[in-house]
Design a protein around this motif. Structure first.
Motif, short mmCIF file in Angstrom:
data_model
loop_
_atom_site.label_atom_id
_atom_site.label_comp_id
_atom_site.label_asym_id
_atom_site.label_seq_id
_atom_site.Cartn_x
_atom_site.Cartn_y
_atom_site.Cartn_z
N ASP A 899 0.85 -1.20 0.00
CA ASP A 899 0.00 0.00 0.00
C ASP A 899 0.88 1.24 0.00
OD1 ASP A 899 -2.16 -1.75 0.28
OD2 ASP A 899 -2.19 -1.55 2.47
N LEU A 900 0.48 2.25 -0.77
CA LEU A 900 1.20 3.52 -0.80
C LEU A 900 0.20 4.65 -0.61
CD1 LEU A 900 3.78 5.22 -1.32
CD2 LEU A 900 3.19 5.16 -3.76
N THR A 901 0.41 5.45 0.43
CA THR A 901 -0.46 6.59 0.70
C THR A 901 0.39 7.84 0.93
OG1 THR A 901 -0.51 6.17 3.10
CG2 THR A 901 -2.22 5.12 1.76
N GLY A 902 -0.21 8.99 0.69
CA GLY A 902 0.51 10.24 0.88
C GLY A 902 -0.42 11.37 1.26
N ARG A 903 0.16 12.41 1.88
CA ARG A 903 -0.58 13.61 2.27
C ARG A 903 0.16 14.86 1.79
NH1 ARG A 903 -2.50 13.35 8.57
NH2 ARG A 903 -2.25 11.12 8.97
N TYR A 904 -0.61 15.90 1.56
CA TYR A 904 -0.03 17.20 1.24
C TYR A 904 -0.83 18.28 1.93
CZ TYR A 904 1.35 21.40 -1.29
OH TYR A 904 1.79 22.67 -1.60
N ASN A 905 -0.14 19.06 2.78
CA ASN A 905 -0.78 20.18 3.46
C ASN A 905 -0.74 21.40 2.54
OD1 ASN A 905 -1.21 18.64 5.83
ND2 ASN A 905 0.89 19.05 6.49
N VAL A 906 -1.85 21.69 1.90
CA VAL A 906 -1.91 22.84 0.99
C VAL A 906 -1.68 24.13 1.75
CG1 VAL A 906 -3.36 24.05 -0.69
CG2 VAL A 906 -3.47 21.55 -0.51
N ASN A 907 -2.32 24.25 2.90
CA ASN A 907 -2.09 25.36 3.82
C ASN A 907 -2.45 24.86 5.21
OD1 ASN A 907 -4.98 25.62 4.03
ND2 ASN A 907 -4.93 26.80 2.10
N ASP A 908 -2.53 25.79 6.16
CA ASP A 908 -2.81 25.38 7.54
C ASP A 908 -4.19 24.76 7.70
OD1 ASP A 908 -0.34 26.27 8.26
OD2 ASP A 908 -1.04 28.22 9.04
N ASP A 909 -5.11 25.03 6.77
CA ASP A 909 -6.48 24.56 6.91
C ASP A 909 -6.83 23.39 6.00
OD1 ASP A 909 -6.97 26.63 8.74
OD2 ASP A 909 -7.44 28.03 7.12
N LEU A 910 -6.13 23.26 4.89
CA LEU A 910 -6.52 22.28 3.88
C LEU A 910 -5.45 21.22 3.68
CD1 LEU A 910 -8.45 21.32 1.63
CD2 LEU A 910 -7.27 22.91 0.08
N GLN A 911 -5.87 19.98 3.76
CA GLN A 911 -4.97 18.85 3.51
C GLN A 911 -5.63 17.92 2.50
OE1 GLN A 911 -4.46 15.14 6.10
NE2 GLN A 911 -2.70 16.37 6.76
N VAL A 912 -4.85 17.44 1.54
CA VAL A 912 -5.34 16.44 0.59
C VAL A 912 -4.50 15.19 0.74
CG1 VAL A 912 -6.23 18.14 -1.05
CG2 VAL A 912 -3.87 17.33 -1.26
N ARG A 913 -5.09 14.04 0.46
CA ARG A 913 -4.37 12.78 0.58
C ARG A 913 -4.82 11.85 -0.55
NH1 ARG A 913 -8.21 13.04 4.65
NH2 ARG A 913 -9.69 11.29 4.67
N ALA A 914 -3.96 10.96 -0.90
CA ALA A 914 -4.25 10.00 -1.97
C ALA A 914 -3.48 8.73 -1.71
CB ALA A 914 -3.89 10.58 -3.34
N GLY A 915 -3.91 7.64 -2.32
CA GLY A 915 -3.21 6.38 -2.11
C GLY A 915 -3.61 5.32 -3.10
N ILE A 916 -2.75 4.33 -3.20
CA ILE A 916 -3.03 3.11 -3.97
C ILE A 916 -2.90 1.95 -3.00
CG2 ILE A 916 -2.45 1.71 -5.97
CD1 ILE A 916 -0.99 4.06 -7.15
N LEU A 917 -3.98 1.26 -2.75
CA LEU A 917 -3.98 0.10 -1.86
C LEU A 917 -3.94 -1.16 -2.72
CD1 LEU A 917 -6.67 1.23 0.74
CD2 LEU A 917 -4.24 1.81 0.62
#
Length: 952
Positions: A899-917
């Motif tokens: 499994d590969l997952t990741g996060r990115y904090n766009v700013n202090d309020d917004l976070q996006v994440r994605a992954g391939i399980l």
């Protein structure tokens, strides 16, 4: 007195000893500690002990999963992560419960593979109401992941601290207690092959108002169904046949072999009825006209001798099989806290959840005798059938017809569960040394099951057997006609009369409820100062009452429905418990003995059902130096029988029985037990020339499956020996090794009728637990009744080693982390009776491979983080009792998913994440007993996750 002036040491030990994390900590979850002098470390309560301790140093091995780690795993149900841990098996899950009536969609965890009823699940250290009536296993669907702060798993007997059900250990889910703001989280999971998609939305909000604070969460989750037709590895299943190249007398020549792969079809059932006549198999077109059945490629004979087909018309096993139960969940939870002053606080937890799931299986499949004068048949079918099997019983001829009732729809078992739970607690300081905690908890689950696509089986047989009478088509049976029977034409598709269909078809419902009420008071603190430190203790008094009821539909109670019969359940018990725990410092500051502490706990309990019992624990914690710590624990745990085991209502069953007391059986008796058998038969007054009648031999005997109110508690002795090593020459490296062993006795087990006969008469005397479950006619001495009751008879031994290593490295280009969690199974034996010949070795079988591993590597740099996870099962076998002459598919290959997952904090309020399980789309082994086994393999296949988290 609680100040620790070496915080860095405490934090390192906290992570290494007793608080070993189960998944990689992302960088944003680890605090940097550089100061030698820092703020005081508070005493806290850790799972496995009620004594508050410094720096989270637990007396027994504890695995910790953080809330952030759950998010990083790409799951939205905590059970999905627990099921992948090396030290757990699946109790129930949506992948394993589709055909488990009353249990579809449940999510239970099973520590050490000792059974989900032997795993105690707590929420914030308190018991949680079970998910199914009569069981003690908690349904993890009711715990929203967004509210989880961490999960602490104690994989050792903990009955002395927590009471019954903690035989294998404790899963303590710690929820968040405060929050100030609003957070919205949404995510989706899309599968590469259709089916199994998931959606999730969560709203968390709270406020910190000084002395008062609260946090609430409302979440919704949906997972869709997976049928066998949705997955190529399920649809094109392995097909097992009788070995066409079998060499008689060769012990290495297998009786069964895998022929190939495809959609296997049983020709003897079709959606409009099928029968054989004159060497041809016939069926009916949708309009009711007779025609030859379209058969696929004939397969070689199966092991039973039956011939199935590859494709064609009939009962397609893939088309009528379902893997993953669809599940909808709505959870609302709120935690409130109010501080009366600096020393006293009130806490309120409220849970409300609703889950909807359904199991699905094929339409009803029936065999009916169709006579040649059946008025519903077309004329050419009547002419053909009237020439078959003509005799006194059927002067107009007859055939046996197989019918798959697709017009009634697939049989579905809808599960609607609603949970409400409230817990009110008070805690605080009695004085500078002593703390108190008092709480009341009440939980209720309403679990209703509704059946669709059902039919009154006897009505069906009457309705399809029609004749022409006075120019009208009517049901043949006069009594059925008087009861309202109307002819039902199934020889086609959708050509039946609606009123006739309504007379035969039905839905059914079973209502059930579970209630749990718990009250407890505990105090903990320091008793006196010894030369090596303070003698600490905890004392607790608890009361618990549980009740379960079920009320099946009247038609189910009467056994009128196809394959469904159920009787009401009404049972309850209560238990009073008192416990004490002590932590005694023995030595401090000696060479090779920085500290040595003796740990002990004891609990006395009194059940209204199974009586009084005790549990205990003793242990030593030896801190050799700042780098090495050794721990040894020995304990006795107990499990009281649950409501179903005690009070299950009688359900009739039938069995063909071999009577060992019959003279015809003498030559085949086991020579090791021959004397016991003959003596026990004689002790019951059975004549030496006894032989049952031909009528007895020629029929199955009635019996009952029923609970047993005479059950006593199960008992387990366990030991753990381990060490934690934090080498000073490598920063941020920890190594943890623990050996563990569970010896269980008096385990609750049920037996078939023939096994009851076997063990009754093989025992040393008739004074055993098996003989009372058989009833003989006092005049003929024939067995006329039997009771499949659970009894305390089984033994098991399970032993192994847990290994965990953790290493972190900080560089200018980012922070790296790697964690390996592995469980080696050294021994697993099970004996259902205590007879030496019945002991089986399960070590290294598919359910319990020698090795299970989870490897987690993490990377983070500024606002970006990623986690790569490997889950591994070592190669194994299906059954250790396998011999080469049985089949050629006993070997189970190793199985690895990534499994590969990741996060990115766009700013202090917004976070996006994605992954391939399951990023390489690893399918289960394509062999029988494996390809469709959701207990051990990923049935979802490759899937993609995408989520967004926004804080207002």
């Amino acid at each position: 007195m609680y100040k620790n002036n070496k915080l860095s040491k405490a934090v390192r030990l906290a992570m290494a000893f007793g608080t070993v994390a189960a998944v990689a900590f992302p960088s944003h979850a680890i605090a940097n500690v550089d100061e030698e002098e820092a703020a005081p470390v508070e005493r806290i309560e850790v799972t496995g002990s009620r004594i508050r301790r410094l720096g989270e140093i637990a007396p027994t091995p504890v695995t910790v999963i953080t809330g952030d780690s759950i998010v990083d795993s790409g799951v939205t149900n905590v059970a999905d992560l627990l099921h992948r841990m090396p030290n757990t098996l699946i109790g129930l899950s949506p992948e394993t419960s589709n055909n488990t009536i009353f249990a579809s969609g449940l999510n239970n965890t099973d520590l050490r593979g000792l059974g989900s009823n032997r795993t105690l699940v707590l929420v914030n250290g308190r018991r949680f109401v079970s998910g199914a009536p009569g069981s003690s296993a908690v349904d993890l669907n009711n715990i929203p992941t967004a509210m989880i702060d961490r999960i602490e798993i104690t994989t050792g007997g903990s009955s002395a601290v927590y009471g019954s059900d903690a035989v294998a250990g404790v899963v303590n889910i710690i929820t968040k207690t405060s929050y100030d703001g609003v957070t919205l989280d949404v995510s989706t999971t899309q599968t590469r092959q259709s089916g199994g998609e998931e959606e999730y939305a969560s709203l968390t909000f709270g406020a910190d108002l000084g002395r008062a604070s609260f946090i609430s969460n409302l979440s919704w989750a949906r997972q869709k169904q997976i049928s066998f037709m949705d997955r190529d590895f399920l649809r094109n299943a392995p097909i097992v046949i009788r070995n066409p190249d079998l060499i008689s007398g060769d012990p290495n020549s297998p009786l069964a072999v895998v022929w190939g792969y495809g959609e296997q079809v049983l020709a003897s059932y079709t959606k409009s009825g099928t029968f054989s006549a004159g060497g041809t198999r016939y069926t009916f077109s949708d309009d009711g006209s007779l025609r030859p059945q379209q058969l696929g490629q004939p397969l070689p004979p199966l092991t039973s001798g039956r011939v199935d087909y590859l494709g064609g018309e009939g009962y397609n096993f893939a088309e009528n099989s379902f893997m993953r139960t669809p599940l909808d969940r709505i959870n609302f939870i709120t935690n409130m806290s109010y501080e009366f002053n600096d020393d006293h606080r009130m806490q309120v937890e409220f849970n409300l959840s609703k889950t909807d799931a359904y199991g699905e299986s094929s339409p009803a499949f029936l065999n009916l005798i169709t006579q040649g004068d059946n008025a519903l048949l077309p004329q050419d079918a009547r002419d053909l059938i009237s020439q078959q099997n003509v005799g006194a019983t059927y002067p107009n001829g007859a055939v046996s017809m197989g019918y798959l009732a697709s017009d009634f729809g697939n049989r579905q078992y809808s599960q609607d569960r609603t949970l409400a739970r409230i817990s009110i607690g008070f805690d605080g300081a009695i004085n500078d040394n002593w703390m108190y905690n008092a709480y009341l908890t009440s939980g209720h689950v309403q679990a209703d099951t509704e059946w669709y696509g059902e039919m009154y089986e006897d009505r069906f047989y009457d309705a399809v057997d029609a004749i022409e009478l006075d120019g009208q088509v009517v049901c043949r049976d006069e009594i059925a006609r008087a009861q309202g029977c109307l002819p039902l034409n199934i020889f086609g598709r959708g050509i039946y009369d609606a009123d006739a269909y309504d007379w035969v078809s039905t839905d059914a419902i079973r209502r059930s409820s579970i209630q749990q009420h718990v009250a407890g008071v505990s105090v903990n603190g320091d008793i006196m100062e010894l030369p090596a430190g303070w003698l600490a203790a905890a004392f607790a008094v608890e009361y618990r009452k549980e009740k379960a009821k079920t009320l099946p539909d009247p038609a189910m109670r009467a056994g009128l429905l196809f394959n469904n019969q159920s009787q009401p359940l009404d049972g309850e018990f209560d238990v009073k418990e008192i416990s004490a725990e002590f932590s005694v410092p023995l030595f401090e500051g000696l060479p090779f003995m920085e500290s040595l502490t003796f740990e002990t706990a004891g609990r006395a309990m009194n059940y209204s059902t199974s009586g009084s019992d005790t549990a205990w624990k003793v242990g030593l914690n030896w801190e050799v130096n700042d780098e090495l710590r050794i721990r040894i624990n020995r304990s006795k745990s107990v499990r009281a029988p649950n409501i179903t085991e005690l009070f299950a209502p009688p359900g009739q069953t039938f069995a063909g029985i071999t009577d060992l007391c019959a003279t015809s059986q003498r030559d085949g008796l086991n020579p090791d037990y021959r004397e016991n058998i003959l003596n026990n038969c004689a002790a019951q007054g059975i004549p030496t020339d006894f032989e049952p009648s031909p009528e007895w031999f020629g029929s199955t005997r009635p019996g009952f499956i029923i609970g047993n109110t005479d059950l006593t508690n199960e008992s387990a002795k366990d030991i753990t020996i381990g060490f934690v090593y934090n080498p000073s020459f490598v920063d941020d490296l920890s190594i943890t090794v623990d050996y563990w062993k569970f010896d269980m006795s008096n385990m609750i087990q049920s037996f078939t009728a023939n096994n009851l006969v076997r063990y009754c008469y093989q025992s040393n005397s008739i004074d055993n637990v098996y003989c009372p479950l058989l009833e003989r006619d006092p005049e003929t001495f024939e067995i006329v009744n039997f009771f499949q009751k659970p009894i305390n008879s089984a033994l098991s031994t399970t032993a192994g080693v847990d290994i965990e290593t953790n290493y972190r490295l900080s560089t200018d280009i980012g922070d790296f982390g790697i964690r390996w969690i592995g469980t080696y199974l050294a021994e697993r034996t099970f004996n259902q009776t205590g007879f030496a010949e019945d002991e089986i070795v399960q070590t290294g079988e598919q359910a319990r491979p020698r090795w299970r591993n989870r490897l987690i590597s993490s990377y983070s740099y500024k606002d970006v983080s990623a986690v790569l996870t490997m889950t591994h099962r070592k190669n194994s076998v299906v059954n250790n009792q396998w011999t080469p002459n049985q089949n050629n598919y006993n070997d189970v290959p190793s199985y690895i998913t990534w499994d590969l997952t990741g996060r990115y904090n766009v700013n202090d309020d917004l976070q996006v994440r994605a992954g391939i399980l399951n990023m390489f789309d690893k399918a289960p082994p394509r062999l029988p007993n494996m390809y469709n086994n959701g207990n051990y393999y990923d049935m979802m296949g490759q899937r993609f996750t995408l989520g967004v988290n926004y804080t207002f």
